[in-house]
Motif scaffolding. Sequence first.
Motif, PDB file in Angstrom:
ATOM      1  N   VAL A 235      -2.202 -33.583 -68.899  1.00 10.35           N
ATOM      2  CA  VAL A 235      -1.353 -34.759 -69.105  1.00 10.35           C
ATOM      3  C   VAL A 235      -1.610 -35.321 -70.499  1.00 10.35           C
ATOM      4  O   VAL A 235      -2.736 -35.269 -71.002  1.00 10.35           O
ATOM      5  N   VAL A 236      -0.542 -35.836 -71.113  1.00  7.48           N
ATOM      6  CA  VAL A 236      -0.660 -36.559 -72.379  1.00  7.48           C
ATOM      7  C   VAL A 236      -0.157 -37.971 -72.128  1.00  7.48           C
ATOM      8  O   VAL A 236       0.980 -38.158 -71.707  1.00  7.48           O
ATOM      9  N   LEU A 237      -1.016 -38.944 -72.340  1.00  6.02           N
ATOM     10  CA  LEU A 237      -0.624 -40.346 -72.144  1.00  6.02           C
ATOM     11  C   LEU A 237      -0.268 -40.936 -73.503  1.00  6.02           C
ATOM     12  O   LEU A 237      -1.129 -41.040 -74.374  1.00  6.02           O
ATOM     13  N   THR A 238       1.003 -41.302 -73.670  1.00  6.45           N
ATOM     14  CA  THR A 238       1.420 -41.840 -74.958  1.00  6.45           C
ATOM     15  C   THR A 238       1.459 -43.367 -74.928  1.00  6.45           C
ATOM     16  O   THR A 238       1.380 -43.980 -73.865  1.00  6.45           O
ATOM     17  N   LYS A 239       1.580 -43.924 -76.110  1.00  5.82           N
ATOM     18  CA  LYS A 239       1.792 -45.359 -76.314  1.00  5.82           C
ATOM     19  C   LYS A 239       0.638 -46.208 -75.788  1.00  5.82           C
ATOM     20  O   LYS A 239       0.838 -47.313 -75.297  1.00  5.82           O
ATOM     21  N   LEU A 240      -0.553 -45.659 -75.896  1.00  4.82           N
ATOM     22  CA  LEU A 240      -1.723 -46.431 -75.482  1.00  4.82           C
ATOM     23  C   LEU A 240      -2.093 -47.485 -76.514  1.00  4.82           C
ATOM     24  O   LEU A 240      -3.029 -48.248 -76.314  1.00  4.82           O
ATOM     25  N   ASP A 241      -1.372 -47.491 -77.630  1.00  4.04           N
ATOM     26  CA  ASP A 241      -1.596 -48.537 -78.635  1.00  4.04           C
ATOM     27  C   ASP A 241      -0.883 -49.832 -78.241  1.00  4.04           C
ATOM     28  O   ASP A 241      -1.210 -50.898 -78.736  1.00  4.04           O
ATOM     29  N   GLY A 242       0.088 -49.714 -77.359  1.00  4.13           N
ATOM     30  CA  GLY A 242       0.867 -50.899 -76.982  1.00  4.13           C
ATOM     31  C   GLY A 242       0.112 -51.781 -76.008  1.00  4.13           C
ATOM     32  O   GLY A 242      -1.042 -51.520 -75.672  1.00  4.13           O
ATOM     33  N   ASP A 243       0.783 -52.805 -75.558  1.00  2.00           N
ATOM     34  CA  ASP A 243       0.168 -53.731 -74.616  1.00  2.00           C
ATOM     35  C   ASP A 243       0.304 -53.129 -73.216  1.00  2.00           C
ATOM     36  O   ASP A 243       1.037 -53.617 -72.367  1.00  2.00           O
ATOM     37  N   THR A 244      -0.420 -52.061 -73.018  1.00  2.00           N
ATOM     38  CA  THR A 244      -0.201 -51.279 -71.813  1.00  2.00           C
ATOM     39  C   THR A 244      -1.263 -51.545 -70.761  1.00  2.00           C
ATOM     40  O   THR A 244      -2.337 -52.034 -71.070  1.00  2.00           O
TER      41      THR A 244
ATOM     42  N   MET B  13      -5.681 -52.782 -76.153  1.00  2.00           N
ATOM     43  CA  MET B  13      -5.437 -51.789 -75.096  1.00  2.00           C
ATOM     44  C   MET B  13      -6.080 -52.253 -73.784  1.00  2.00           C
ATOM     45  O   MET B  13      -7.223 -52.697 -73.783  1.00  2.00           O
ATOM     46  N   PHE B  14      -5.345 -52.142 -72.745  1.00  2.00           N
ATOM     47  CA  PHE B  14      -5.872 -52.432 -71.407  1.00  2.00           C
ATOM     48  C   PHE B  14      -6.345 -53.859 -71.213  1.00  2.00           C
ATOM     49  O   PHE B  14      -7.182 -54.124 -70.374  1.00  2.00           O
ATOM     50  N   GLU B  15      -5.829 -54.810 -72.046  1.00  2.00           N
ATOM     51  CA  GLU B  15      -6.309 -56.190 -71.929  1.00  2.00           C
ATOM     52  C   GLU B  15      -6.217 -56.667 -70.488  1.00  2.00           C
ATOM     53  O   GLU B  15      -7.151 -57.228 -69.954  1.00  2.00           O
ATOM     54  N   ASN B  16      -5.099 -56.365 -69.898  1.00  2.00           N
ATOM     55  CA  ASN B  16      -4.865 -56.845 -68.540  1.00  2.00           C
ATOM     56  C   ASN B  16      -5.967 -56.464 -67.573  1.00  2.00           C
ATOM     57  O   ASN B  16      -6.593 -57.299 -66.955  1.00  2.00           O
ATOM     58  N   LEU B  17      -6.177 -55.152 -67.511  1.00  2.00           N
ATOM     59  CA  LEU B  17      -7.149 -54.639 -66.563  1.00  2.00           C
ATOM     60  C   LEU B  17      -8.550 -55.099 -66.952  1.00  2.00           C
ATOM     61  O   LEU B  17      -9.331 -55.534 -66.108  1.00  2.00           O
ATOM     62  N   SER B  18      -8.858 -55.011 -68.263  1.00  2.00           N
ATOM     63  CA  SER B  18     -10.193 -55.408 -68.716  1.00  2.00           C
ATOM     64  C   SER B  18     -10.480 -56.853 -68.354  1.00  2.00           C
ATOM     65  O   SER B  18     -11.549 -57.178 -67.839  1.00  2.00           O
ATOM     66  N   ASP B  19      -9.503 -57.722 -68.630  1.00  2.00           N
ATOM     67  CA  ASP B  19      -9.701 -59.140 -68.335  1.00  2.00           C
ATOM     68  C   ASP B  19      -9.968 -59.355 -66.854  1.00  2.00           C
ATOM     69  O   ASP B  19     -10.843 -60.116 -66.467  1.00  2.00           O
ATOM     70  N   LYS B  20      -9.183 -58.653 -66.061  1.00  2.00           N
ATOM     71  CA  LYS B  20      -9.330 -58.850 -64.617  1.00  2.00           C
ATOM     72  C   LYS B  20     -10.682 -58.328 -64.121  1.00  2.00           C
ATOM     73  O   LYS B  20     -11.348 -58.972 -63.316  1.00  2.00           O
TER      74      LYS B  20
ATOM     75  N   MET C 180       3.006 -46.976 -70.675  1.00  2.00           N
ATOM     76  CA  MET C 180       3.510 -48.328 -70.381  1.00  2.00           C
ATOM     77  C   MET C 180       4.274 -48.371 -69.059  1.00  2.00           C
ATOM     78  O   MET C 180       4.589 -49.456 -68.572  1.00  2.00           O
ATOM     79  N   THR C 181       4.610 -47.215 -68.496  1.00  2.00           N
ATOM     80  CA  THR C 181       5.472 -47.225 -67.318  1.00  2.00           C
ATOM     81  C   THR C 181       4.689 -47.348 -65.998  1.00  2.00           C
ATOM     82  O   THR C 181       5.284 -47.262 -64.923  1.00  2.00           O
ATOM     83  N   GLY C 182       3.374 -47.533 -66.098  1.00  2.00           N
ATOM     84  CA  GLY C 182       2.582 -47.874 -64.916  1.00  2.00           C
ATOM     85  C   GLY C 182       2.706 -46.900 -63.762  1.00  2.00           C
ATOM     86  O   GLY C 182       2.566 -45.700 -63.908  1.00  2.00           O
ATOM     87  N   GLN C 183       2.994 -47.445 -62.594  1.00  2.00           N
ATOM     88  CA  GLN C 183       3.050 -46.627 -61.384  1.00  2.00           C
ATOM     89  C   GLN C 183       4.149 -45.567 -61.461  1.00  2.00           C
ATOM     90  O   GLN C 183       4.014 -44.487 -60.894  1.00  2.00           O
ATOM     91  N   ASP C 184       5.221 -45.865 -62.204  1.00  2.00           N
ATOM     92  CA  ASP C 184       6.277 -44.859 -62.391  1.00  2.00           C
ATOM     93  C   ASP C 184       5.721 -43.611 -63.055  1.00  2.00           C
ATOM     94  O   ASP C 184       6.133 -42.492 -62.751  1.00  2.00           O
ATOM     95  N   ALA C 185       4.790 -43.818 -63.992  1.00  2.00           N
ATOM     96  CA  ALA C 185       4.183 -42.685 -64.693  1.00  2.00           C
ATOM     97  C   ALA C 185       3.494 -41.768 -63.686  1.00  2.00           C
ATOM     98  O   ALA C 185       3.595 -40.541 -63.761  1.00  2.00           O
TER      99      ALA C 185
END
Length: 295
Positions: free
Chosen positions: A244-253, A1-8, A223-228
């Motif tokens: 708000v309910v944030l779904t699909k946080l298990d994915g590569d989001t 979860m959040f690999e992208n942001l965490s890595d950055k 997963m829909t990012g800024q669209d969300a």
Amino acid sequence: MFENLSDKLDRAFKVLKGQGTITEINVAETMKEIRKALLDADVNYKTAKSFTDDVKQKALGANVLTAVSPGQLLTKLMNDELAALMGGTTSELTLTASPTVILIAGLNGAGKTTFTGKLANFLKTQKNKKPLLVADDIYRPAAIDQLEVLGEQIGVPVYTNRESKDPIAIAKEGIAHAKQNGNNIVIIDTAGRLAIDEAMMVEIEQVKAAVNPHEILFVVDSMTGQDAVNTAKVFNDRLDFTGVVLTKLDGDTRGGAALSIKSVVNKPIKFIGTGEKMEAIDVFHPDRMASRILG
Ligand code: GDP
């Protein structure tokens, strides 16, 4: 979860942690990197800017420059600020009314029906409630079937009226049914709608006006990012939802949605969805999410 942001963020921190001495200049540079990481993760510009300005100011105020372990102090500050950005503390559902009426809204495919089942299961098993589900999608018979399957699976009754083409009437009938049958929670699963579909937005406004729900939960695919974030804004303008309910946080989001939604619509994230199974629901904890983002 959040690999992208965490890595950055990690990379941005390494810049700072790698410095023997920390100066005002490299705090500022790190904040610039962190701002970039946040923007890349779809956090909106205003949020990212005020966030990094805040952290910078607090870091300098907290004497990060002279601290024994400046990196750690800054990490702690970041953690606290990220958690604050996501609402600070956990925001619980208000469940005092009997029955408590909860309206579920969102775009098609966001995970509404799945979440409706998960929430009923959560309230039944964790809060000792007796929920009733109401299938209020008059456009897709398959959506009614889906809710019935989930209801069966979790042992929660589902109110349907397949003959009716009136979502307001069905919602009201569902609440009356709950009262007759001793259900103290009514969760109304509405049809998915496109935010730009005016007729559909009017319909859900009318359902809201007719049943006066205690909670309106806006379900959105993380997963829909800024669209969300944009969709959340449109729905909130129309419905003034309560959470708000944030779904699909298990994915590569990416973590952007979690970070920006609260600050854009000023409504708390109440739950997260972490999978397709009925148990894959968690109460949203801003501090835990912050730690996860920071890694
Ligand atoms: P609706 O159209 O908004 O009612 O969306 P659905 O509840 O039918 O969900 C759409 C798809 O997303 C289905 O395949 C679900 O199994 C899946 N889904 C829903 N929530 C989650 C989640 O938290 N994680 C994952 N991985 N999939 C989910």
